[in-house]
Write an enzyme that holds these catalytic residues in place. Structure first.
Site, PDB file in Angstrom:
ATOM      1  CG  ASP A  80      44.309  57.496  38.666  1.00 56.01           C
ATOM      2  OD1 ASP A  80      45.458  57.886  38.950  1.00 56.01           O
ATOM      3  OD2 ASP A  80      44.073  56.625  37.803  1.00 56.01           O
ATOM      4  CE1 TYR A 112      43.146  54.095  32.403  1.00 49.74           C
ATOM      5  CE2 TYR A 112      42.420  55.668  34.058  1.00 49.74           C
ATOM      6  CZ  TYR A 112      43.218  54.603  33.691  1.00 49.74           C
ATOM      7  OH  TYR A 112      44.072  54.042  34.606  1.00 49.74           O
ATOM      8  CE  LYS A 146      47.125  56.486  35.934  1.00 52.83           C
ATOM      9  NZ  LYS A 146      45.677  56.431  35.680  1.00 52.83           N
ATOM     10  CG  HIS A 193      49.086  54.491  31.659  1.00 51.46           C
ATOM     11  ND1 HIS A 193      47.893  54.990  31.212  1.00 51.46           N
ATOM     12  CD2 HIS A 193      48.744  53.510  32.527  1.00 51.46           C
ATOM     13  CE1 HIS A 193      46.891  54.357  31.793  1.00 51.46           C
ATOM     14  NE2 HIS A 193      47.387  53.443  32.592  1.00 51.46           N
TER      15      HIS A 193
HETATM   16  P1  NDP Z   1      38.863  48.489  41.373  1.00 51.19           P
HETATM   17  O1  NDP Z   1      39.695  47.535  42.174  1.00 51.19           O
HETATM   18  O2  NDP Z   1      38.684  49.877  41.836  1.00 51.19           O
HETATM   19  O3  NDP Z   1      37.451  47.785  41.166  1.00 51.19           O
HETATM   20  C1  NDP Z   1      36.440  48.353  40.369  1.00 51.19           C
HETATM   21  C2  NDP Z   1      35.322  47.318  40.208  1.00 51.19           C
HETATM   22  O4  NDP Z   1      34.771  46.985  41.475  1.00 51.19           O
HETATM   23  C3  NDP Z   1      34.199  47.795  39.350  1.00 51.19           C
HETATM   24  O5  NDP Z   1      33.697  46.674  38.634  1.00 51.19           O
HETATM   25  C4  NDP Z   1      33.142  48.299  40.356  1.00 51.19           C
HETATM   26  O6  NDP Z   1      31.868  48.106  39.790  1.00 51.19           O
HETATM   27  C5  NDP Z   1      33.395  47.366  41.529  1.00 51.19           C
HETATM   28  N1  NDP Z   1      33.189  48.012  42.842  1.00 51.19           N
HETATM   29  C6  NDP Z   1      33.639  49.223  43.245  1.00 51.19           C
HETATM   30  N2  NDP Z   1      33.317  49.463  44.526  1.00 51.19           N
HETATM   31  C7  NDP Z   1      32.640  48.365  44.955  1.00 51.19           C
HETATM   32  C8  NDP Z   1      32.030  48.016  46.193  1.00 51.19           C
HETATM   33  N3  NDP Z   1      32.064  48.839  47.227  1.00 51.19           N
HETATM   34  N4  NDP Z   1      31.427  46.814  46.271  1.00 51.19           N
HETATM   35  C9  NDP Z   1      31.382  45.957  45.234  1.00 51.19           C
HETATM   36  N5  NDP Z   1      31.936  46.235  44.030  1.00 51.19           N
HETATM   37  C10 NDP Z   1      32.556  47.432  43.901  1.00 51.19           C
HETATM   38  O7  NDP Z   1      39.448  48.418  39.876  1.00 51.19           O
HETATM   39  P2  NDP Z   1      40.035  49.444  38.813  1.00 51.19           P
HETATM   40  O8  NDP Z   1      40.774  48.595  37.833  1.00 51.19           O
HETATM   41  O9  NDP Z   1      39.011  50.362  38.304  1.00 51.19           O
HETATM   42  O10 NDP Z   1      41.162  50.269  39.630  1.00 51.19           O
HETATM   43  C11 NDP Z   1      40.909  51.503  40.249  1.00 51.19           C
HETATM   44  C12 NDP Z   1      41.583  52.639  39.503  1.00 51.19           C
HETATM   45  O11 NDP Z   1      42.986  52.428  39.394  1.00 51.19           O
HETATM   46  C13 NDP Z   1      41.146  52.757  38.032  1.00 51.19           C
HETATM   47  O12 NDP Z   1      39.835  53.255  37.898  1.00 51.19           O
HETATM   48  C14 NDP Z   1      42.235  53.629  37.501  1.00 51.19           C
HETATM   49  O13 NDP Z   1      42.015  54.971  37.879  1.00 51.19           O
HETATM   50  C15 NDP Z   1      43.452  53.029  38.198  1.00 51.19           C
HETATM   51  N6  NDP Z   1      44.115  52.000  37.361  1.00 51.19           N
HETATM   52  C16 NDP Z   1      45.378  52.258  36.902  1.00 51.19           C
HETATM   53  C17 NDP Z   1      46.039  51.366  36.099  1.00 51.19           C
HETATM   54  C18 NDP Z   1      47.404  51.671  35.628  1.00 51.19           C
HETATM   55  O14 NDP Z   1      47.915  50.946  34.762  1.00 51.19           O
HETATM   56  N7  NDP Z   1      48.044  52.687  36.121  1.00 51.19           N
HETATM   57  C19 NDP Z   1      45.410  50.092  35.668  1.00 51.19           C
HETATM   58  C20 NDP Z   1      44.092  49.878  36.238  1.00 51.19           C
HETATM   59  C21 NDP Z   1      43.498  50.792  37.066  1.00 51.19           C
HETATM   60  P3  NDP Z   1      30.796  49.313  39.566  1.00 51.19           P
HETATM   61  O15 NDP Z   1      31.476  50.404  38.769  1.00 51.19           O
HETATM   62  O16 NDP Z   1      29.701  48.616  38.828  1.00 51.19           O
HETATM   63  O17 NDP Z   1      30.400  49.760  40.950  1.00 51.19           O
END
Ligand code: NDP
Length: 277
Positions: free
Chosen positions: A46, A51, A76, A109
């Site tokens: 995604d 981004y 998006k 988006h």
């Molecule tokens: P997530 O809920 O996926 O959380 C990501 C965070 O959690 C990062 O800080 C990561 O840190 C940490 N993390 C990931 N896996 C673990 C684990 N197993 N244990 C502990 N910590 C963990 O948040 P996102 O906001 O990134 O959402 C996911 C995806 O959704 C985005 O990447 C994007 O593709 C999409 N999205 C879409 C939006 C929209 O408006 N359409 C808005 C926001 C997100 P680290 O990288 O340091 O591991």
């Protein structure tokens, strides 16, 4: 390799229920992160023009040695390109940046209710879909009242609605609305960017299953039927987030986690978000 279940979208396209998110991954780190995710088994990525890492996502898919058809890629339409002609051009640019001849899924988006008219934007999305260069089109961050306008005023029903959803924002009404209209729900920030991982209920259920809080939370999404794509830049967490198909939560456990809802967002409310980068 674990077989990730797929969800059949309303036009017959199959989407892997678990994918890999790339929000907040810096462009210079994206190729490596996506390559690592593909090695861990993810086959659904995604991304978004917003981004700034589409180019590196495309590079990673090519460098992986996988066929383009083996990886489901979503991008998006950014907020500045809602006008009809701008939307068509932005889609061309996304394809060019990715280096692909098609996208598997292309989404609006944000609805931006006070900027232009997202119905006009959706009509451009319909044209993109009919061109065959996006195998499916959908929306992101649409409330039911935004979707209702599309259902009334346009022809193609969005294949997905990608919304913020996690144990502190369960979105049950909107998910039910999506389902009633044949729209698949994708849950963004599925672990609330880490905020639910210390929750005592989730931690207790995780200990019971010998799993981590992230795995239990992602499993909860999967068993509710939503599509998820957790983001991580760390190989061990990617592997952990992929390893969620060897156990099952009971209905009571699912209800307990759903009961944590506080209608609490980590991101903006689509009704008041009108930001243009
Ligand atoms: P997530 O809920 O996926 O959380 C990501 C965070 O959690 C990062 O800080 C990561 O840190 C940490 N993390 C990931 N896996 C673990 C684990 N197993 N244990 C502990 N910590 C963990 O948040 P996102 O906001 O990134 O959402 C996911 C995806 O959704 C985005 O990447 C994007 O593709 C999409 N999205 C879409 C939006 C929209 O408006 N359409 C808005 C926001 C997100 P680290 O990288 O340091 O591991």
């Amino acid at each position: 390799m674990t077989a990730v279940p797929t969800i059949r979208l309303n036009n017959g396209v199959e989407i892997p229920q678990l994918g890999f998110g790339t929000f907040q991954i810096k462009p210079e780190e994206t190729k490596e992160a996506v390559l690592t995710a593909l090695k861990a088994g993810f086959r659904h990525i995604d991304t978004a023009e917003m981004y700034g890492n589409e180019k590196q996502v495309g590079e990673a898919v090519r460098a992986s040695g996988l066929d383009r058809g083996e990886v489901f890629v979503t991008s998006k339409l950014n907020n500045g390109f809602h006008a009809h002609d701008e939307a068509l051009k932005a889609f061309d640019r996304s394809l060019e940046d990715l280096g692909f001849d098609h996208l598997d899924l292309f989404l609006i988006h944000w609805p931006l209710p006070d900027v232009g008219d997202f119905v006009e934007t959706w009509k451009a999305m319909e044209e993109i879909y009919r061109s065959g260069r996006a195998k499916a089109v959908g929306v992101s961050n649409f409330h039911a009242h935004h979707l209702s306008r599309l259902l009334e005023e346009t022809e193609i029903v969005p294949a997905v609605n990608q919304i913020e959803a996690h144990p502190y924002l369960t979105q049950d009404e909107l998910r039910a609305f999506d389902a009633e209209h044949g729209i698949a729900t994708e849950a963004w920030s599925p672990i609330a960017q880490g905020k639910v991982l210390g929750d005592p209920t989730i931690t207790r259920i995780a200990e019971r299953h010998g799993k981590t809080p992230a795995q239990v939370t992602l499993r909860w999404h999967i068993q509710r039927g939503d599509i998820v794509f957790p983001k991580s830049t760390k190989r061990s967490r990617m592997e952990e987030n992929f390893d969620i198909f060897g156990f099952e939560l009971t209905q009571d456990e699912i209800n307990e986690i759903s009961g944590l809802n506080r209608d609490e967002r980590v991101g903006p409310d689509p009704d008041t978000f009108n930001w243009i980068p």
